[in-house]
Design a protein around this motif. Structure first.
Motif, short mmCIF file in Angstrom:
data_model
loop_
_atom_site.label_atom_id
_atom_site.label_comp_id
_atom_site.label_asym_id
_atom_site.label_seq_id
_atom_site.Cartn_x
_atom_site.Cartn_y
_atom_site.Cartn_z
N TRP A 7 44.36 37.43 43.42
CA TRP A 7 44.77 38.54 44.29
C TRP A 7 44.20 39.86 43.77
CZ3 TRP A 7 47.58 42.99 43.39
CH2 TRP A 7 48.01 43.69 44.51
N LEU A 8 44.27 40.05 42.44
CA LEU A 8 43.77 41.27 41.82
C LEU A 8 42.25 41.39 42.00
CD1 LEU A 8 44.80 43.69 40.14
CD2 LEU A 8 44.19 42.39 38.10
N LYS A 9 41.55 40.28 41.85
CA LYS A 9 40.09 40.27 42.04
C LYS A 9 39.73 40.63 43.49
CE LYS A 9 36.10 37.29 41.31
NZ LYS A 9 35.64 35.97 40.90
N ASP A 10 40.48 40.09 44.44
CA ASP A 10 40.24 40.43 45.85
C ASP A 10 40.51 41.91 46.12
OD1 ASP A 10 39.58 37.80 46.33
OD2 ASP A 10 41.53 37.27 47.19
N ARG A 11 41.56 42.44 45.50
CA ARG A 11 41.90 43.87 45.65
C ARG A 11 40.76 44.73 45.10
NH1 ARG A 11 44.64 45.61 49.40
NH2 ARG A 11 44.70 47.80 49.05
N PHE A 12 40.23 44.33 43.94
CA PHE A 12 39.13 45.05 43.31
C PHE A 12 37.89 45.02 44.21
CE2 PHE A 12 35.31 44.98 40.62
CZ PHE A 12 35.42 46.23 40.04
N LYS A 13 37.59 43.85 44.78
CA LYS A 13 36.43 43.73 45.66
C LYS A 13 36.58 44.64 46.88
CE LYS A 13 33.60 40.33 48.12
NZ LYS A 13 32.95 41.37 48.83
N TYR A 14 37.76 44.69 47.44
CA TYR A 14 38.02 45.58 48.59
C TYR A 14 37.75 47.04 48.20
CZ TYR A 14 40.81 48.69 51.50
OH TYR A 14 41.23 49.74 52.26
N LEU A 15 38.29 47.48 47.06
CA LEU A 15 38.08 48.87 46.62
C LEU A 15 36.61 49.15 46.34
CD1 LEU A 15 41.12 49.20 44.22
CD2 LEU A 15 40.79 50.45 46.35
N LYS A 16 35.94 48.22 45.70
CA LYS A 16 34.52 48.39 45.38
C LYS A 16 33.72 48.55 46.66
CE LYS A 16 30.35 47.74 43.55
NZ LYS A 16 29.49 48.40 44.50
N ASP A 17 33.97 47.68 47.64
CA ASP A 17 33.22 47.73 48.90
C ASP A 17 33.53 48.98 49.72
OD1 ASP A 17 32.11 45.32 48.19
OD2 ASP A 17 33.36 44.12 49.53
N ARG A 18 34.76 49.46 49.64
CA ARG A 18 35.15 50.61 50.47
C ARG A 18 34.79 51.95 49.86
NH1 ARG A 18 40.79 52.00 53.49
NH2 ARG A 18 40.02 53.92 54.37
N TYR A 19 35.00 52.10 48.54
CA TYR A 19 34.85 53.43 47.92
C TYR A 19 33.69 53.55 46.93
CZ TYR A 19 39.56 54.12 49.76
OH TYR A 19 40.65 54.23 50.58
N PHE A 20 33.15 52.43 46.48
CA PHE A 20 32.15 52.47 45.42
C PHE A 20 30.89 51.68 45.77
CE2 PHE A 20 36.36 52.78 43.46
CZ PHE A 20 36.25 53.94 42.72
N GLU A 21 30.52 51.66 47.04
CA GLU A 21 29.37 50.85 47.46
C GLU A 21 28.07 51.30 46.81
OE1 GLU A 21 29.84 54.32 49.99
OE2 GLU A 21 31.24 52.66 49.72
N ASP A 22 28.01 52.54 46.33
CA ASP A 22 26.80 53.06 45.70
C ASP A 22 26.69 52.73 44.21
OD1 ASP A 22 29.05 54.79 45.39
OD2 ASP A 22 27.71 56.33 44.59
N VAL A 31 38.42 41.10 36.06
CA VAL A 31 39.61 41.88 36.38
C VAL A 31 40.79 40.94 36.21
CG1 VAL A 31 40.77 43.24 38.15
CG2 VAL A 31 38.29 43.23 38.03
N LYS A 32 41.78 41.36 35.41
CA LYS A 32 42.92 40.48 35.15
C LYS A 32 44.17 41.28 34.85
CE LYS A 32 42.09 40.18 30.21
NZ LYS A 32 42.07 39.33 29.04
N PHE A 33 45.31 40.61 35.02
CA PHE A 33 46.57 41.18 34.60
C PHE A 33 46.73 40.93 33.10
CE2 PHE A 33 47.73 40.60 39.12
CZ PHE A 33 48.21 41.87 39.38
N GLY A 34 47.24 41.91 32.39
CA GLY A 34 47.52 41.76 30.97
C GLY A 34 49.01 41.61 30.75
N ARG A 35 49.42 41.93 29.56
CA ARG A 35 50.85 41.85 29.25
C ARG A 35 51.56 43.06 29.84
NH1 ARG A 35 52.11 45.04 24.75
NH2 ARG A 35 50.29 45.87 23.72
N PRO A 36 52.85 42.93 30.12
CA PRO A 36 53.60 44.07 30.64
C PRO A 36 53.76 45.14 29.55
CG PRO A 36 54.76 42.00 31.04
CD PRO A 36 53.63 41.70 30.12
N THR A 37 53.45 46.37 29.87
CA THR A 37 53.59 47.46 28.91
C THR A 37 54.36 48.62 29.55
OG1 THR A 37 51.52 48.53 29.53
CG2 THR A 37 51.41 46.87 27.80
N LYS A 38 54.92 49.46 28.69
CA LYS A 38 55.70 50.60 29.17
C LYS A 38 54.82 51.77 29.60
CE LYS A 38 59.64 49.91 26.08
NZ LYS A 38 60.43 50.57 25.03
N THR A 39 53.73 51.99 28.88
CA THR A 39 52.98 53.23 29.10
C THR A 39 51.54 53.04 29.57
OG1 THR A 39 52.38 53.26 26.76
CG2 THR A 39 54.34 54.51 27.42
N ARG A 40 50.87 51.99 29.20
CA ARG A 40 49.46 51.83 29.57
C ARG A 40 49.36 51.15 30.93
NH1 ARG A 40 44.37 51.13 26.13
NH2 ARG A 40 45.72 52.40 24.84
#
Length: 152
Positions: A7-22, A31-40
């Protein structure tokens, strides 16, 4: 819909195609989920290989929770990809000495049409993040030393 790495990879592809095509992708981007953190919220780093390295974007594991709006994840992914475009942890030539100097990341994201997402992210985090962490982040007791040295 389940928020997993696909799901995260698909979200990234959508953003890349829409806002960063250049922006040219010059190596593998993981692109991956990491461990749950409070601040990062997210990070980008180089993979271990010296040549032909991967760029690894890791997003806070708490973002798998559906209570977190998807625009928060979009904002963090876009922020980390902007670092990639600026040459941090990527094969692109590094554009700046410091990754956040002068607010360059947010300025570039706003120029790309992401101002509304950045504003919504800031408002949501300020209003909700503290309570979300309080209710969802496991408390980890600090280890106590077995020995205490007392000087008199």
């Amino acid at each position: 819909m389940k928020r997993d790495n696909k799901w995260l990879k698909d979200r990234f592809k959508y953003l890349k195609d829409r806002y960063f095509e250049d922006i040219e992708i010059r190596n593998n981007i993981i692109v991956k989920f990491g461990r749950p953190t409070k601040t990062r919220m997210g990070s980008i780093k180089k993979g271990r290989r010296k040549t032909n390295f991967n760029s690894i974007i890791t997003i806070n594991g708490h973002f798998q929770n559906p209570e977190i709006p998807s625009y928060i994840i979009d904002a963090v992914l876009a922020h980390e990809f902007m670092h990639y475009a600026h040459g941090f942890c990527s094969p692109h030539q590094q554009a700046f000495c410091h990754p956040h100097k002068g607010g360059i990341v947010n300025r570039d994201l706003k120029e790309r049409g992401l101002a509304d997402i950045l504003k919504a992210e800031k408002v949501w985090l300020k209003k909700n993040w503290k309570n979300f962490i309080k209710n969802n982040h496991p408390y980890k007791a600090r280890k106590r030393s077995l020995f205490r040295i007392i000087f008199r």
